[in-house]
Each structure stands twice: as structure tokens, then as C-alpha cells.
Design a protein around this motif. Structure first.
Motif, PDB file in Angstrom:
ATOM      1  N   SER A 106       0.812  -1.226   0.000  1.00 16.05           N
ATOM      2  CA  SER A 106       0.000   0.000   0.000  1.00 16.05           C
ATOM      3  C   SER A 106       0.841   1.270   0.000  1.00 16.05           C
ATOM      4  N   VAL A 107       2.150   1.126   0.161  1.00  9.26           N
ATOM      5  CA  VAL A 107       3.038   2.291   0.143  1.00  9.26           C
ATOM      6  C   VAL A 107       3.373   2.624  -1.311  1.00  9.26           C
ATOM      7  N   ILE A 132      12.473   3.027   7.358  1.00  8.86           N
ATOM      8  CA  ILE A 132      12.235   3.449   5.978  1.00  8.86           C
ATOM      9  C   ILE A 132      11.209   2.499   5.367  1.00  8.86           C
ATOM     10  N   LEU A 133      10.106   3.057   4.881  1.00 11.40           N
ATOM     11  CA  LEU A 133       9.083   2.271   4.201  1.00 11.40           C
ATOM     12  C   LEU A 133       9.258   2.432   2.701  1.00 11.40           C
ATOM     13  N   LEU A 134       9.281   1.316   1.998  1.00 11.15           N
ATOM     14  CA  LEU A 134       9.513   1.325   0.556  1.00 11.15           C
ATOM     15  C   LEU A 134       8.337   0.691  -0.176  1.00 11.15           C
ATOM     16  N   PRO A 135       8.066   1.128  -1.390  1.00 11.50           N
ATOM     17  CA  PRO A 135       7.001   0.494  -2.182  1.00 11.50           C
ATOM     18  C   PRO A 135       7.409  -0.896  -2.652  1.00 11.50           C
ATOM     19  N   ALA A 136       6.423  -1.660  -3.096  1.00 10.46           N
ATOM     20  CA  ALA A 136       6.684  -3.056  -3.469  1.00 10.46           C
ATOM     21  C   ALA A 136       7.599  -3.164  -4.686  1.00 10.46           C
ATOM     22  N   ASN A 137       7.600  -2.173  -5.572  1.00 13.92           N
ATOM     23  CA  ASN A 137       8.408  -2.250  -6.795  1.00 13.92           C
ATOM     24  C   ASN A 137       9.795  -1.643  -6.625  1.00 13.92           C
ATOM     25  N   PHE A 138      10.217  -1.427  -5.406  1.00 10.46           N
ATOM     26  CA  PHE A 138      11.505  -0.781  -5.168  1.00 10.46           C
ATOM     27  C   PHE A 138      12.661  -1.615  -5.715  1.00 10.46           C
TER      28      PHE A 138
END
Length: 397
Positions: free
Chosen positions: A136-137, A150-156
């Protein structure tokens, strides 16, 4: 409280308006780092106000002297003073706004906790902070004031190593500079002055300057191709990023063009001595402004009676057609109550004293932070009305 809010709103409007209007020039001549630190003017202003309130004010003697000569027009009816207390209505509306702002902050905190509970920890060789991913990020962000993550999106993971490194460096610089604490303090200031539209504009500009400053730090050593890659990542993550109160917002489509254009120009570095000097100047400016506002406020008699009770004219004095006056000294509590009433001088002696003291004890003054000791007033008891060019309290038989 309302008086303090009015004073600070005026000063904050001047500072915020000045920074907003001159922002482009400041960016060109000072660079992103120093422009971001110029927002220290806001806490410097509020801290200086608190210092002025705690320390003995050089204007207190002036205020007491002005109250010593306080009088009202004889034509003013006592009943007209007892009007609607608009201060209480304004305070109620302000409290509703403050409560709404805190509720919004609480809802975002709950949402972030829910995300962190289900986030998947990941390892990154260049990350010194715990790193997590969540579907969801939509954009990289730094969260947590005490335990930063640090929160990263799934496609990082699809990004190149250089792109991943620049994003991690960007968020870690936020942590190194304690930007989350700065954001919380800025939001608290906004909560206090939620009714001022300039404060909303300044808060948004402050958050944008924060990102520009981080961009300048991360990209100062990048090559031209690496800056292009960094710009592409900004473009990708800015499409669905949301402005958060408790986290940084790496992607920001509102200033995307400004961030990309900044990379094409050489950025001035941040000098520690320059920032310290700038902070001192801003603090001194805040003290000066607060002194001017407090002086102007005292000149207009901030502590004034809201309710005045007219003394009863002694029957014997009225029959004898006696006129006179009573000079009184008294204290005013922070709540506005009158106490310690004493007679300084009266003429004729002891004729009107009791009536004047009894009435003054029932007066109600405007609420203030510290109240006032040694206030003075003169009540004139007159059979005939006074001259029209003299302001005084007229006591009729």
C-alpha cells in the motif's frame, strides 16, 4: 490567551508572508539548504514571545501607569458593558479547530501503525535504518520519531542500484537532520494557528523546501546521468504520493518541476556558521518584534474592565448637594477579579469611601496572563454633570 494568539498571528503573518513572497529570490541567492533553515524564524518568534512573557516586561510600569489614569465617558451606560462575550465564542471555535487537527494527526498515526504491523522487512546493504516494504506504500518515506524506519514500495527492487542508493540516502538524510521532529513541531504550530491561511501556505512551503534541501544534499555528488535517473524516479513516485503529517513524502508532484530544475543548477552548500548566525539573527528579530507588539498592546490598555458597577450615591450627601471623589488602589487577578481594594485619597473624607469600595469590588476585568497589582482608578461623585471634554465615571444620586 486570545490576546497572545492575536499578537502572534500578526507577527507570524508578517514572517510567513515575507518568506513566501521572497521565496524564489531566496532560493536563487541562498540555495536550498539556507532557504529551508530560514523557517527557523517561526519557532524563534514563538520562543521569543514565551521569553518575553516569562521575564519581567520593561513595559509593565507603563501599563500600570496607564491604568492609574483609566476613566470612561460619563455617557457610557453600565448595562452596555455587559454585552455578549465574543472572546468565549472565539475560544470555543478555536478549540474545535485544534481538536480536529489533533484528530487528523491521530488518524494518520493509526494508519501508519497498521501498515508497519504488516510490512515485510527487507535488507539493503546501504541502509543504516531498518527497511520495510508494503504493497500500500506508493512512495518511499521515513516514519517513526523514536524508532525510525524506511518504508519502501513493493516495486523498489526493480530500480537500479544507483536509484536505490539515492532514495535510501535521501530518507537517511531526513533522519540525520531530525526532519520528522521538525515536521511534528511545524504541525503543532499549524494546529495553534489553524485559522490563519498564511500558516497553511507556509507549512506546505516548509515541507516542500525540506525535500528540495534533501535533493540538493543527495545529488550534489551525482553525475549528469545519475541525476537524470534520480529525476525519473521522482517522476515515477510522485504520481500517487500523499502528503503525510508523520512521514516524509519523497514523491511530491506539486513541486516536481522545481525539484528537477534544481538539479540543473549548482547548489550552494550549507555552512554551519552561516546557519547558526542566521538563527541568532532570527531570534533577535523575533524578540524585537515581540517587544514592539507588546508595547503597542499596552498602549491600548489591554487589561480593561468588562463590567463596571456604579456606586450608590449616599443619600445624606445628595441631600446636602455634596460632590467629591475617591481615588482607589486595587489588584486584578488573572481571571479578572478585583481584590485588595484600598482608598488612597478622598474628598470629602470618608463620605463616599464605603460606596466606592463596595462598587469596585464587583467590577470584572478582562482576563490576562498575570493580572495586575497596584491598579488605580478615581471615581468622581458629582451632582452636576462634568464638562464634556473630560472622561470620568459619573456617579449620580
Amino acid at each position: 490567551m486570545m490576546l497572545w494568539m492575536a499578537q502572534q498571528t500578526l507577527l507570524l503573518s508578517l514572517v510567513c508572508g515575507g518568506l513566501l513572497l521572497s521565496h524564489r529570490l531566496l532560493q536563487q541567492h541562498l540555495g536550498a539548504h539556507k532557504t529551508y533553515h530560514l523557517w527557523l524564524a517561526i519557532p524563534a518568534l514563538l520562543i521569543s514571545s514565551a521569553i518575553m512573557a516569562l521575564l519581567p516586561s520593561p513595559f509593565s510600569a507603563v501599563q500600570a501607569e496607564q491604568l492609574a489614569h483609566y476613566s470612561v465617558m460619563a455617557s457610557k451606560a453600565i448595562a452596555s458593558v455587559k454585552s455578549t462575550d465574543y472572546a468565549e465564542i472565539l475560544l470555543f471555535i478555536w478549540l474545535i479547530g485544534v481538536g480536529s487537527m489533533f484528530c487528523l494527526l491521530l488518524l494518520q498515526a493509526i494508519g501508519l501503525k497498521r501498515i508497519l504491523r504488516t510490512a515485510k522487512p527487507v535488507e539493503h546493504q546501504q541502509a543504516t535504518l531498518p527497511t520495510f516494504q508494503h504493497p500500500s506504500v506508493q512512495s518511499p518515506m521515513l516514519v517513526g520519531i523514536r524508532n525510525a524506519k524506511i518504508l519502501l514500495p513493493a516495486n523498489f527492487n526493480r530500480l537500479s542500484d544507483d536509484e536505490q542508493h539515492s532514495i535510501i540516502a535521501h530518507e537517511q538524510y531526513h533522519h540525520q537532520r531530525r526532519d520528522l521532529i521538525s515536521n511534528l513541531l511545524a504541525y503543532l504550530v499549524l494546529t495553534l494557528f489553524w485559522f490563519n491561511p498564511l500558516c497553511w501556505l507556509a507549512y506546505r512551503r516548509f515541507r516542500d523546501d525540506q525535500e528540495l534541501s534533501c535533493d540538493a544534499h543527495v545529488t550534489r555528488a551525482l553525475s549528469k546521468q545519475q541525476k537524470i535517473s534520480y529525476s525519473q524516479v521522482l517522476l515515477a513516485y510522485s504520481q500517487q504520493a500523499h502528503h503525510g503529517l508523520l512521514h516524509t513524502h519523497y514523491g511530491n508532484k506539486n513541486i516536481l518541476k522545481e525539484r528537477i530544475m534544481q538539479m540543473k543548477t549548482s547548489q550552494k552548500g550549507q555552512s554551519g556558521l552561516a546557519i547558526i548566525g542566521l538563527t541568532i539573527c532570527l531570534g533577535l528579530s523575533g524578540l524585537l518584534l515581540n517587544q514592539q507588539v507588546q508595547a503597542g498592546a499596552h498602549e491600548h490598555n489591554d487589561i480593561h474592565p468588562l463590567t463596571r458597577v456604579e456606586p450608590k450615591y449616599p443619600i445624606q450627601a445628595a441631600k446636602a448637594h455634596q460632590s467629591g471623589f475617591v481615588q482607589l488602589k486595587f489588584d486584578i487577578s488573572p481571571s479578572g477579579a478585583v481584590s485588595n481594594v484600598s482608598v488612597i485619597e478622598s474628598s470629602p473624607e470618608a463620605i463616599f469611601d464605603k460606596s466606592a469600595v463596595t462598587a469596585l469590588k464587583q467590577w470584572r476585568y478582562k482576563e490576562s496572563a498575570k493580572g495586575l497589582e497596584g491598579a488605580k482608578v478615581q471615581l468622581d461623585f458629582m451632582i452636576e454633570p462634568p464638562a464634556t471634554d473630560v472622561e470620568r465615571i459619573k456617579v449620580t444620586p
